[in-house]
Write a protein that holds these residues in place. Structure first.
Motif, PDB file in Angstrom:
ATOM      1  N   VAL A 134      42.583  -9.197  43.845  1.00 18.69           N
ATOM      2  CA  VAL A 134      43.016  -8.000  43.118  1.00 18.69           C
ATOM      3  C   VAL A 134      41.851  -7.486  42.279  1.00 18.69           C
ATOM      4  N   ILE A 135      41.584  -6.178  42.412  1.00 16.58           N
ATOM      5  CA  ILE A 135      40.468  -5.555  41.696  1.00 16.58           C
ATOM      6  C   ILE A 135      41.035  -4.559  40.698  1.00 16.58           C
ATOM      7  N   GLU A 136      40.890  -4.865  39.393  1.00 13.41           N
ATOM      8  CA  GLU A 136      41.511  -4.052  38.330  1.00 13.41           C
ATOM      9  C   GLU A 136      40.433  -3.421  37.460  1.00 13.41           C
ATOM     10  N   ILE A 170      53.493  10.810  23.502  1.00 12.59           N
ATOM     11  CA  ILE A 170      54.128  11.862  24.292  1.00 12.59           C
ATOM     12  C   ILE A 170      53.667  11.725  25.740  1.00 12.59           C
ATOM     13  N   ALA A 171      54.627  11.643  26.660  1.00 11.16           N
ATOM     14  CA  ALA A 171      54.285  11.533  28.090  1.00 11.16           C
ATOM     15  C   ALA A 171      54.804  12.774  28.816  1.00 11.16           C
ATOM     16  N   PRO A 172      53.966  13.383  29.692  1.00  6.01           N
ATOM     17  CA  PRO A 172      54.437  14.513  30.502  1.00  6.01           C
ATOM     18  C   PRO A 172      55.341  14.002  31.611  1.00  6.01           C
ATOM     19  N   PRO A 209      59.956  11.381  37.104  1.00  7.05           N
ATOM     20  CA  PRO A 209      60.236  11.507  35.671  1.00  7.05           C
ATOM     21  C   PRO A 209      61.084  10.303  35.263  1.00  7.05           C
ATOM     22  N   PRO A 210      60.860   9.698  34.092  1.00  6.93           N
ATOM     23  CA  PRO A 210      61.537   8.444  33.737  1.00  6.93           C
ATOM     24  C   PRO A 210      63.052   8.585  33.510  1.00  6.93           C
ATOM     25  N   THR A 211      63.594   9.782  33.632  1.00  9.78           N
ATOM     26  CA  THR A 211      65.024  10.011  33.354  1.00  9.78           C
ATOM     27  C   THR A 211      65.935   9.098  34.173  1.00  9.78           C
ATOM     28  N   GLY A 212      65.531   8.802  35.403  1.00 10.12           N
ATOM     29  CA  GLY A 212      66.396   7.981  36.254  1.00 10.12           C
ATOM     30  C   GLY A 212      66.042   6.509  36.221  1.00 10.12           C
ATOM     31  N   ALA A 213      65.028   6.152  35.397  1.00  3.84           N
ATOM     32  CA  ALA A 213      64.577   4.748  35.259  1.00  3.84           C
ATOM     33  C   ALA A 213      64.203   4.166  36.615  1.00  3.84           C
ATOM     34  N   LYS A 214      63.455   4.935  37.414  1.00 12.11           N
ATOM     35  CA  LYS A 214      63.139   4.521  38.786  1.00 12.11           C
ATOM     36  C   LYS A 214      61.683   4.118  39.009  1.00 12.11           C
ATOM     37  N   GLY A 215      60.757   4.533  38.133  1.00  6.69           N
ATOM     38  CA  GLY A 215      59.326   4.349  38.421  1.00  6.69           C
ATOM     39  C   GLY A 215      58.966   2.920  38.764  1.00  6.69           C
ATOM     40  N   LEU A 216      59.209   2.031  37.836  1.00  7.19           N
ATOM     41  CA  LEU A 216      58.860   0.617  38.044  1.00  7.19           C
ATOM     42  C   LEU A 216      59.671   0.029  39.198  1.00  7.19           C
ATOM     43  N   LEU A 242      49.697   2.259  50.581  1.00  7.80           N
ATOM     44  CA  LEU A 242      49.896   2.622  49.174  1.00  7.80           C
ATOM     45  C   LEU A 242      51.209   2.030  48.684  1.00  7.80           C
ATOM     46  N   ALA A 243      51.229   1.564  47.429  1.00  5.69           N
ATOM     47  CA  ALA A 243      52.475   1.054  46.827  1.00  5.69           C
ATOM     48  C   ALA A 243      52.516   1.428  45.349  1.00  5.69           C
ATOM     49  N   GLY A 244      53.715   1.799  44.866  1.00  5.26           N
ATOM     50  CA  GLY A 244      53.881   2.126  43.444  1.00  5.26           C
ATOM     51  C   GLY A 244      53.421   3.531  43.108  1.00  5.26           C
ATOM     52  N   ASP A 245      52.986   3.705  41.850  1.00  2.53           N
ATOM     53  CA  ASP A 245      52.612   5.041  41.380  1.00  2.53           C
ATOM     54  C   ASP A 245      51.452   5.643  42.157  1.00  2.53           C
ATOM     55  N   ASP A 270      46.875   1.377  42.658  1.00  2.04           N
ATOM     56  CA  ASP A 270      46.086   1.799  41.493  1.00  2.04           C
ATOM     57  C   ASP A 270      46.673   2.998  40.752  1.00  2.04           C
ATOM     58  N   GLY A 271      47.968   3.225  40.901  1.00  2.00           N
ATOM     59  CA  GLY A 271      48.643   4.192  40.039  1.00  2.00           C
ATOM     60  C   GLY A 271      48.281   5.640  40.312  1.00  2.00           C
ATOM     61  N   GLN A 272      48.765   6.517  39.416  1.00  2.01           N
ATOM     62  CA  GLN A 272      48.643   7.958  39.677  1.00  2.01           C
ATOM     63  C   GLN A 272      47.207   8.473  39.542  1.00  2.01           C
ATOM     64  N   HIS A 273      46.350   7.742  38.862  1.00  2.00           N
ATOM     65  CA  HIS A 273      44.961   8.215  38.699  1.00  2.00           C
ATOM     66  C   HIS A 273      43.976   7.350  39.491  1.00  2.00           C
ATOM     67  N   GLY A 274      44.526   6.626  40.495  1.00  2.00           N
ATOM     68  CA  GLY A 274      43.674   5.717  41.255  1.00  2.00           C
ATOM     69  C   GLY A 274      42.866   6.424  42.334  1.00  2.00           C
ATOM     70  N   VAL A 275      42.128   5.601  43.098  1.00  2.14           N
ATOM     71  CA  VAL A 275      41.260   6.142  44.160  1.00  2.14           C
ATOM     72  C   VAL A 275      41.887   6.013  45.546  1.00  2.14           C
ATOM     73  N   ALA A 317      45.948  -3.949  39.166  1.00  2.00           N
ATOM     74  CA  ALA A 317      46.711  -5.154  38.757  1.00  2.00           C
ATOM     75  C   ALA A 317      47.810  -4.765  37.770  1.00  2.00           C
ATOM     76  N   GLY A 318      48.451  -3.615  38.030  1.00  2.00           N
ATOM     77  CA  GLY A 318      49.687  -3.288  37.293  1.00  2.00           C
ATOM     78  C   GLY A 318      50.820  -4.068  37.928  1.00  2.00           C
ATOM     79  N   PRO A 319      52.073  -3.659  37.686  1.00  2.00           N
ATOM     80  CA  PRO A 319      53.191  -4.399  38.284  1.00  2.00           C
ATOM     81  C   PRO A 319      53.105  -4.482  39.809  1.00  2.00           C
ATOM     82  N   GLY A 365      61.598  -4.990  29.262  1.00  2.00           N
ATOM     83  CA  GLY A 365      60.445  -4.081  29.251  1.00  2.00           C
ATOM     84  C   GLY A 365      59.372  -4.450  30.265  1.00  2.00           C
ATOM     85  N   GLN A 366      58.687  -3.423  30.760  1.00  2.82           N
ATOM     86  CA  GLN A 366      57.601  -3.634  31.724  1.00  2.82           C
ATOM     87  C   GLN A 366      56.500  -4.496  31.138  1.00  2.82           C
ATOM     88  N   THR A 367      56.315  -4.396  29.836  1.00  2.50           N
ATOM     89  CA  THR A 367      55.285  -5.217  29.177  1.00  2.50           C
ATOM     90  C   THR A 367      55.567  -6.697  29.415  1.00  2.50           C
TER      91      THR A 367
HETATM   92  P1  FAS Z   1      50.360   1.267  37.196  1.00  6.43           P
HETATM   93  O1  FAS Z   1      49.788   2.608  36.815  1.00  6.43           O
HETATM   94  O2  FAS Z   1      51.244   0.543  36.237  1.00  6.43           O
HETATM   95  O3  FAS Z   1      49.143   0.263  37.541  1.00  6.43           O
HETATM   96  C1  FAS Z   1      48.007   0.718  38.246  1.00  6.43           C
HETATM   97  C2  FAS Z   1      46.841  -0.166  37.842  1.00  6.43           C
HETATM   98  O4  FAS Z   1      45.696   0.240  38.605  1.00  6.43           O
HETATM   99  C3  FAS Z   1      46.503   0.009  36.366  1.00  6.43           C
HETATM  100  O5  FAS Z   1      46.409  -1.252  35.737  1.00  6.43           O
HETATM  101  C4  FAS Z   1      45.152   0.730  36.401  1.00  6.43           C
HETATM  102  O6  FAS Z   1      44.305   0.309  35.332  1.00  6.43           O
HETATM  103  C5  FAS Z   1      44.582   0.300  37.735  1.00  6.43           C
HETATM  104  N1  FAS Z   1      43.646   1.277  38.310  1.00  6.43           N
HETATM  105  C6  FAS Z   1      43.713   2.629  38.272  1.00  6.43           C
HETATM  106  N2  FAS Z   1      42.657   3.168  38.906  1.00  6.43           N
HETATM  107  C7  FAS Z   1      41.901   2.115  39.356  1.00  6.43           C
HETATM  108  C8  FAS Z   1      40.676   2.019  40.080  1.00  6.43           C
HETATM  109  N3  FAS Z   1      40.020   3.106  40.475  1.00  6.43           N
HETATM  110  N4  FAS Z   1      40.186   0.777  40.348  1.00  6.43           N
HETATM  111  C9  FAS Z   1      40.868  -0.336  39.960  1.00  6.43           C
HETATM  112  N5  FAS Z   1      42.029  -0.315  39.269  1.00  6.43           N
HETATM  113  C10 FAS Z   1      42.530   0.908  38.977  1.00  6.43           C
HETATM  114  N6  FAS Z   1      58.944   4.072  34.463  1.00  6.43           N
HETATM  115  C11 FAS Z   1      60.237   3.841  34.125  1.00  6.43           C
HETATM  116  O7  FAS Z   1      61.013   3.407  34.981  1.00  6.43           O
HETATM  117  N7  FAS Z   1      60.674   4.070  32.841  1.00  6.43           N
HETATM  118  C12 FAS Z   1      59.846   4.530  31.850  1.00  6.43           C
HETATM  119  O8  FAS Z   1      60.253   4.737  30.717  1.00  6.43           O
HETATM  120  C13 FAS Z   1      58.493   4.787  32.159  1.00  6.43           C
HETATM  121  N8  FAS Z   1      57.632   5.240  31.199  1.00  6.43           N
HETATM  122  C14 FAS Z   1      56.345   5.502  31.547  1.00  6.43           C
HETATM  123  C15 FAS Z   1      55.429   6.004  30.587  1.00  6.43           C
HETATM  124  C16 FAS Z   1      54.111   6.311  30.939  1.00  6.43           C
HETATM  125  C17 FAS Z   1      53.148   6.857  29.893  1.00  6.43           C
HETATM  126  C18 FAS Z   1      53.672   6.113  32.280  1.00  6.43           C
HETATM  127  C19 FAS Z   1      52.253   6.465  32.704  1.00  6.43           C
HETATM  128  C20 FAS Z   1      54.559   5.607  33.227  1.00  6.43           C
HETATM  129  C21 FAS Z   1      55.893   5.288  32.873  1.00  6.43           C
HETATM  130  N9  FAS Z   1      56.797   4.781  33.809  1.00  6.43           N
HETATM  131  C22 FAS Z   1      58.093   4.542  33.493  1.00  6.43           C
HETATM  132  C23 FAS Z   1      56.401   4.521  35.160  1.00  6.43           C
HETATM  133  C24 FAS Z   1      55.688   3.195  35.194  1.00  6.43           C
HETATM  134  O9  FAS Z   1      56.555   2.169  34.764  1.00  6.43           O
HETATM  135  C25 FAS Z   1      55.207   2.995  36.613  1.00  6.43           C
HETATM  136  O10 FAS Z   1      56.261   3.273  37.529  1.00  6.43           O
HETATM  137  C26 FAS Z   1      54.693   1.606  36.873  1.00  6.43           C
HETATM  138  O11 FAS Z   1      53.724   1.320  35.916  1.00  6.43           O
HETATM  139  C27 FAS Z   1      54.143   1.587  38.304  1.00  6.43           C
HETATM  140  O12 FAS Z   1      53.406   0.436  38.483  1.00  6.43           O
HETATM  141  P2  FAS Z   1      52.081   0.489  39.376  1.00  6.43           P
HETATM  142  O13 FAS Z   1      52.369   1.196  40.647  1.00  6.43           O
HETATM  143  O14 FAS Z   1      51.557  -0.899  39.393  1.00  6.43           O
HETATM  144  O15 FAS Z   1      51.084   1.475  38.603  1.00  6.43           O
END
Ligand code: FAS
Ligand code: PHB
Length: 388
Positions: free
Chosen positions: A30-32, A264-266, A291-298, A282-285, A159-164, A10-12, A101-103
């Protein structure tokens, strides 16, 4: 439980996907993994491509975005100590971008979820994906100590970069492309007025970036060695290094103050292919990291959701062509943004092992951009984002 689309995360990406599907008459659950407040506390992206702004407007999230967002028509790049390159993307590419901001986007998405009564289950653990290559896929997870099961037509891995989700694609059916960068970004938030424009800088000491969250909340970054820890960076050291890396005519306007957040973010580039397997998409991270340099992640996460919702809506209306080609469609924009983010990262950072020759080539690239409007136009159209 039964639904049409089970969304993991339930990220963006996941919360926007659930909202748009609901508005188009398609049910989802949605399962978060984390709590709602944990997701809302994460400091992440800061700027939106105009295509992202227009999509968020189209689902009713435009009001606060335009009220509190700050529209920008250009970014500046400082280089070789005092040079300033002006990328006027409104004039050169016909579109602005929005600092928001994403927040805040996450707050807006959760407020919409409440208003539209979406089903987001927070604090779920042990999420597992089952039978994605059959007509009856399902997801199991634990919440409040009980094991739950959601039967569905489709599963969306958000579920982002560390999801399942990405792991549900068998190893031999999955291609992973990756580059880890030999440095990190030290970011701070300070309750100080930001600079009028976003400023990137390449300096012999490394990269710097000046951004914002609101008229009294600034977001700054400096490149730092991967092995650095936040404790090694006092506020004084951070401000001194940031101002050192900016052209003096810009650095002299930075208003310093105590940091209220420091991390600090790698930096990594990563793409998982394909972005679909059986009934899972799959969608998103979950599928790509930039790398955030191009402001593309979100912005890439929002674009994936655009393509996936279009595909699902047409499928449920009887035409599965877009669903069958979702991965191919989404990956075109993914690779374009991954390349741009890699290119901006190489252009603006100092690499530990490089020689003076590489820095000179970098400065020649920046000199060419300064001389050539067509080169700046190319950067401008990629920075603000190509149309979907
Ligand atoms: P997200 O990671 O935001 O959301 C995934 C969700 O899935 C999370 O809420 C997580 O808790 C949940 N999840 C994970 N594993 C799960 C599981 N097993 N079961 C259920 N839920 C699970 N982008 C920019 O453009 N500019 C920036 O400056 C920038 N800075 C960043 C800094 C950091 C530290 C990180 C990590 C990312 C940054 N990003 C930045 C990229 C960021 O914005 C992502 O592109 C954006 O959050 C992607 O959204 P989601 O794909 O929804 O992934
Ligand atoms: C941010 O405001 O956090 C931000 C802005 C531009 C970037 C990366 C991060 O390229």
């Amino acid at each position: 439980m039964k639904t049409q689309v089970a969304i993991i995360g339930a990220g963006p990406a996941g919360s926007l996907l659930s909202l748009i599907l609901h508005q188009r008459g398609i049910e989802s659950i949605v399962i978060e993994r984390q709590s709602k407040s944990y997701v809302l506390d994460r400091i992440r992206a800061g700027v939106l491509e105009w295509t992202s702004v227009e999509l968020l407007e189209s689902v009713g999230l435009g009001e606060r975005l335009h009220k509190e967002g700050h529209r920008h028509d250009r970014v500046k790049i400082g280089w070789r100590g005092s040079e300033i390159l002006d990328i006027e993307f409104q004039r050169l590419a016909g579109k602005p971008m929005m600092a928001y901001g994403q927040t805040k986007i996450q707050e807006d998405l959760y407020a919409a979820a409440e208003r539209e009564n979406l089903n987001i289950i927070f604090e779920s653990s042990d999420v597992e994906i089952h039978d994605v290559t059959t007509d009856n896929p399902y997801v199991t997870f634990t919440t409040n100590g009980e094991t739950q099961r959601v039967d569905c037509d489709y599963i969306a891995g958000c579920d982002g970069q560390h999801g399942v989700s990405r792991g549900a694609i068998p190893f031999k059916r999955r291609s992973e492309f990756e580059r880890a960068y030999p440095f990190g970004w030290l970011g701070i938030l300070s309750e100080t007025p930001p600079l009028p424009e976003l400023v990137y800088a390449n300096h012999k000491n490394g990269f710097a970036l000046c951004s914002e969250r609101n008229p009294m909340l600034s977001r700054y970054y400096v490149q730092c060695p991967l092995e650095d820890t936040v404790d090694q960076w006092s506020d004084d050291r951070f401000w001194t290094e940031l101002i050192e890396r900016l052209p003096p005519s810009i650095g002299e306007h930075v208003v310093t103050g105590p940091s209220i957040e420091k991390s600090i973010a790698p930096l990594r580039s990563q793409v998982i292919e394909p972005m679909q397997y059986g009934k899972m998409f799959l969608a998103g991270d979950a599928a790509h990291i930039v790398p955030p340099t191009g402001a593309k992640g979100l912005n890439l996460a929002i674009a994936d959701v655009h393509y996936l919702t279009e595909a699902l809506v047409e499928h449920y209306a009887g035409n599965s062509a877009k669903l069958d080609s979702y991965s191919e469609t989404a990956l075109r924009r993914v690779w374009s943004s991954v390349r741009f983010s890699w290119w901006m990262t190489v252009l603006l950072h100092r690499f530990p092992e490089e020689t003076a020759f590489e820095q000179r080539m970098r400065e020649e690239d920046l000199a060419y951009l300064t001389r050539s409007e067509s080169a700046r136009k190319s950067v401008a159209e990629q920075y603000v984002g190509l149309d979907y």
